[in-house]
Scaffold this motif. Structure first.
Motif, PDB file in Angstrom:
ATOM      1  N   LEU A  72      44.590  -3.382 -23.726  1.00  0.00           N
ATOM      2  CA  LEU A  72      43.923  -2.081 -23.803  1.00  0.00           C
ATOM      3  C   LEU A  72      42.547  -2.159 -23.145  1.00  0.00           C
ATOM      4  N   THR A  73      42.244  -1.152 -22.317  1.00  0.00           N
ATOM      5  CA  THR A  73      40.902  -1.050 -21.751  1.00  0.00           C
ATOM      6  C   THR A  73      40.462   0.414 -21.848  1.00  0.00           C
ATOM      7  N   PHE A  74      39.249   0.717 -21.378  1.00  0.00           N
ATOM      8  CA  PHE A  74      38.772   2.104 -21.433  1.00  0.00           C
ATOM      9  C   PHE A  74      37.942   2.399 -20.202  1.00  0.00           C
ATOM     10  N   GLU A  75      37.862   3.657 -19.857  1.00  0.00           N
ATOM     11  CA  GLU A  75      37.063   4.054 -18.694  1.00  0.00           C
ATOM     12  C   GLU A  75      35.893   4.907 -19.132  1.00  0.00           C
ATOM     13  N   ILE A  76      35.704   5.032 -20.435  1.00  0.00           N
ATOM     14  CA  ILE A  76      34.600   5.811 -20.997  1.00  0.00           C
ATOM     15  C   ILE A  76      34.215   5.117 -22.297  1.00  0.00           C
ATOM     16  N   GLU A  77      32.915   5.060 -22.603  1.00  0.00           N
ATOM     17  CA  GLU A  77      32.494   4.319 -23.794  1.00  0.00           C
ATOM     18  C   GLU A  77      32.663   5.108 -25.087  1.00  0.00           C
ATOM     19  N   LEU A  78      32.794   6.430 -24.992  1.00  0.00           N
ATOM     20  CA  LEU A  78      32.842   7.245 -26.195  1.00  0.00           C
ATOM     21  C   LEU A  78      34.264   7.265 -26.755  1.00  0.00           C
ATOM     22  N   VAL A  79      34.622   6.165 -27.396  1.00  0.00           N
ATOM     23  CA  VAL A  79      35.958   6.018 -27.973  1.00  0.00           C
ATOM     24  C   VAL A  79      35.809   5.520 -29.408  1.00  0.00           C
ATOM     25  N   ASN A  80      36.861   5.657 -30.200  1.00  0.00           N
ATOM     26  CA  ASN A  80      36.787   5.232 -31.596  1.00  0.00           C
ATOM     27  C   ASN A  80      36.774   3.708 -31.714  1.00  0.00           C
ATOM     28  N   LEU A  81      35.595   3.189 -32.052  1.00  0.00           N
ATOM     29  CA  LEU A  81      35.391   1.745 -32.080  1.00  0.00           C
ATOM     30  C   LEU A  81      36.155   1.067 -33.215  1.00  0.00           C
ATOM     31  N   GLU A  82      36.249   1.750 -34.357  1.00  0.00           N
ATOM     32  CA  GLU A  82      36.931   1.147 -35.514  1.00  0.00           C
ATOM     33  C   GLU A  82      38.403   0.890 -35.184  1.00  0.00           C
ATOM     34  N   ALA A  83      39.010   1.830 -34.460  1.00  0.00           N
ATOM     35  CA  ALA A  83      40.412   1.648 -34.074  1.00  0.00           C
ATOM     36  C   ALA A  83      40.548   0.446 -33.131  1.00  0.00           C
ATOM     37  N   LEU A  84      39.606   0.329 -32.204  1.00  0.00           N
ATOM     38  CA  LEU A  84      39.635  -0.815 -31.281  1.00  0.00           C
ATOM     39  C   LEU A  84      39.501  -2.130 -32.050  1.00  0.00           C
ATOM     40  N   GLU A  85      38.603  -2.131 -33.036  1.00  0.00           N
ATOM     41  CA  GLU A  85      38.380  -3.351 -33.818  1.00  0.00           C
ATOM     42  C   GLU A  85      39.633  -3.735 -34.604  1.00  0.00           C
ATOM     43  N   LYS A  86      40.282  -2.736 -35.202  1.00  0.00           N
ATOM     44  CA  LYS A  86      41.492  -3.013 -35.962  1.00  0.00           C
ATOM     45  C   LYS A  86      42.590  -3.547 -35.029  1.00  0.00           C
ATOM     46  N   LEU A  87      42.718  -2.932 -33.875  1.00  0.00           N
ATOM     47  CA  LEU A  87      43.739  -3.385 -32.910  1.00  0.00           C
ATOM     48  C   LEU A  87      43.461  -4.823 -32.467  1.00  0.00           C
ATOM     49  N   GLU A  88      42.190  -5.104 -32.205  1.00  0.00           N
ATOM     50  CA  GLU A  88      41.836  -6.470 -31.782  1.00  0.00           C
ATOM     51  C   GLU A  88      42.112  -7.466 -32.909  1.00  0.00           C
ATOM     52  N   ASN A  89      41.759  -7.084 -34.116  1.00  0.00           N
ATOM     53  CA  ASN A  89      42.029  -7.974 -35.261  1.00  0.00           C
ATOM     54  C   ASN A  89      43.515  -8.231 -35.438  1.00  0.00           C
TER      55      ASN A  89
END
Lengths: 381, 381
Positions: A72-89
């Motif tokens: 997963l990557t992103f092209e804009i910084e305004l994204v839900n960080l908690e979801a990214l953290e859970k996915l990474e975990n």
């Protein structure tokens, strides 16, 4: 991992022009892409393998999208960080990492990070809200730069404060007051780094400002500065990327002070406007190198084949509606001129609608043509 | 006509790799595209605005597709000509014109066209079928090259005849017998011409053959030949395009004889394998210039920024099935190396699966890296 013509899926949060240009390279390599964007008219809707409409700030939407992809990557910084953290975990590779994004998303945290790591940056003070800043204004040296710490974008959320009354009407949010340092040049360096730690910098680019309007008019590569200053800027940018443990691109914006000091202004962990010239001028474009980096492939050559200058195409004042690129046929007739049209059907004043790259063996010729481009094409309705 | 971010629709017959690379430029300019192709797995299915599945040789299918678009082009010559002619008669711009295509589709007609217009080409005789040729073989000088006049493709439909028995098992169709002329080099020049008559040639490229296998291994730009010979080749290619009244690209394949004569071998009225290097090496790629030409926009600069060499990626012998690009990660680590993966999921021996471009300031370095690429990457299953 076999990425090419395989079942591998790259997820991209955001479907704007940066994603669209990235898709040009995923198509070249035949790498499958899934895109999430809130708009049905996202420039990325075509060229991705699957398009999902949804809110990038919504936890469930981002989390569920992430479960469908392999990286997963992103092209804009305004994204839900908690979801990214859970996915990474849960084991999904997320590049750039949410940890890095958390350090960058808040400008106050970002500035503190520079201070902690001895990365040169303009002195600043952080305030939990505007009222606190106002109560301390007698201790601040005027003029200073007010910046809100979150959700600022393209000049929004930044203001030069010359007198106390300039603070009127600003939002009562967390902010910083940054010392205003006179500078000769605004520079940027894009750094590229993959998970294996291979790291490269693009040449230093220079933002040339309109002498009166004080707006960036041209991004020029290479910057017309002393080679020693350029080396210093590249070295600092490398350090910034390493300290952030960044994977993918990191665009580092910097000031060259009147004493030839380099101060880091801010960073963006993704392909960046200051690197658009690379599509035509570089051996490997910033988009291809972002893709290579997040897939942990070897990085491509970041040096330039020829000099490159970029002019943004923004909606002209006084026009809103179905876009027309006036005189685009004229500029297409000039040597080394390539327009990029982002695919937004509606223009409005100052909306980023595209850009034009001018390449030439001779940077002086390129600069002259760039000025002609700027004075010829108009984004109207 | 406003092509950019508008309702304008470009129709493309054929959805293979040539179309796919063309779509990279229609996306860059945000020009709407409709594609017709018989396969659900066409490389173009992604990146076009609308994909239609259908038979390119069927009159009704091609005609009905043509009625949906504003300008029609093709990326493969094997299309229903009668439908194109009817569409053109009804006022639809069809580029290249069906009249040109009719002159090119049949190799006998093409060769006669060269003779009529004093375009140098190898001497030949035309036969209405193989039996007629056989009955005349005593009057022909051996060896000669047998070519069927229609539907030949990539070496299919061409055979060197050294003795009468070499004709056994050939199809009993219209054919030509062409004098076999010893040549030093096989060259190609891509010409670009728009309806307004603006015309430009790309530099001469050279096909380098494997010394034993007699197969093209590298397309090299610029050709490593005498400047005067190169000028002659470009001049002849210009004449060919003008005589055909061609709109769009025309790839002119030529032989450089042992006496430095240039003989036209055959032409293709579209982007061509010999021009793929242009994506990375040229100021304007052949695909962008094809698009500019058929839209009657000014043509882009056809000269090169750096030297370019192209290596085809074809399926290795002995492998059929889900494709794997073995060692692609290795070659990505080398300077100026860009693989293009066409997006075919299944490989089989000799199938064109992609190509790799190698660019460098120094053509000798590029040639060395190209050889390493050729010896490293393998298309297997």
């Amino acid at each position: 991992m076999n990425y090419f013509s395989s079942d591998f899926k790259l997820g991209i949060l955001g479907g704007g022009q940066l994603g669209k240009m990235l898709l040009s390279d995923t198509r070249k390599f035949d790498i499958q892409t899934y895109i999430l964007d809130p708009s049905d008219e996202a420039p990325c809707k075509i060229s991705c393998n699957q398009f999902f409409k949804g809110d990038l700030m919504d936890f469930d939407t981002v989390y569920n999208f992430g479960k469908k992809v392999d990286i997963l990557t992103f092209e804009i910084e305004l994204v839900n960080l908690e979801a990214l953290e859970k996915l990474e975990n849960e084991g999904l590779p997320v590049y750039p990492s949410p940890k890095t994004l958390r350090l960058i998303q808040n400008k106050g945290v970002q500035k503190e990070f520079y201070s902690q790591h001895n990365i040169p940056t303009a002195p600043f003070e952080k305030f939990s809200n505007l009222e606190n800043l106002k109560s301390e204004i007698s201790n601040l040296k005027l003029p200073f730069v007010w910046k809100c710490t979150e959700f600022g974008y393209d000049g929004n959320g930044v203001k030069v404060v010359r007198q106390a009354s300039d603070l009127d009407n600003l939002p009562n949010v967390e902010c910083i007051a940054e010392e205003m340092i006179p500078f000769k040049n605004e520079l940027a360096v894009i750094v590229c780094r993959n998970p294996s730690g291979e790291i490269k910098t693009y040449p230093v680019v220079e933002m040339e400002f309109h002498p009166e309007a004080n707006q960036v008019e041209y991004v020029i590569c290479p910057a017309r500065i002393d080679e020693k200053v350029a080396e210093k800027a590249r070295a600092i940018a490398l350090t910034v990327s390493q300290k952030f443990n960044q994977v993918g691109l990191l665009a580092v914006e910097m000031f060259q002070t009147e004493n030839d000091e380099i101060l880091v202004n801010e960073v963006a962990p993704r392909p960046h406007n200051s690197g658009h010239y690379s599509i035509e001028a570089s051996y490997t474009s910033q988009f291809e190198n972002h893709l290579r980096a997040i897939l942990d492939l070897p990085l491509g050559n970041t040096e330039s084949k020829v000099a490159g200058i970029m002019v943004n195409l923004t909606g002209a004042e006084g026009f809103s509606g179905d876009v027309i690129y006036e005189n685009i046929e004229t500029i297409l007739g000039w040597n080394g001129v390539t327009p990029h049209i982002y695919g937004k059907k509606q223009t409005r004043p100052f909306r980023k609608m595209g850009h034009v790259t001018i390449v030439n063996d001779d940077i002086t010729v390129a600069r002259k043509i760039a000025e002609d481009v700027k004075n010829t094409i108009r984004v109207i309705a």
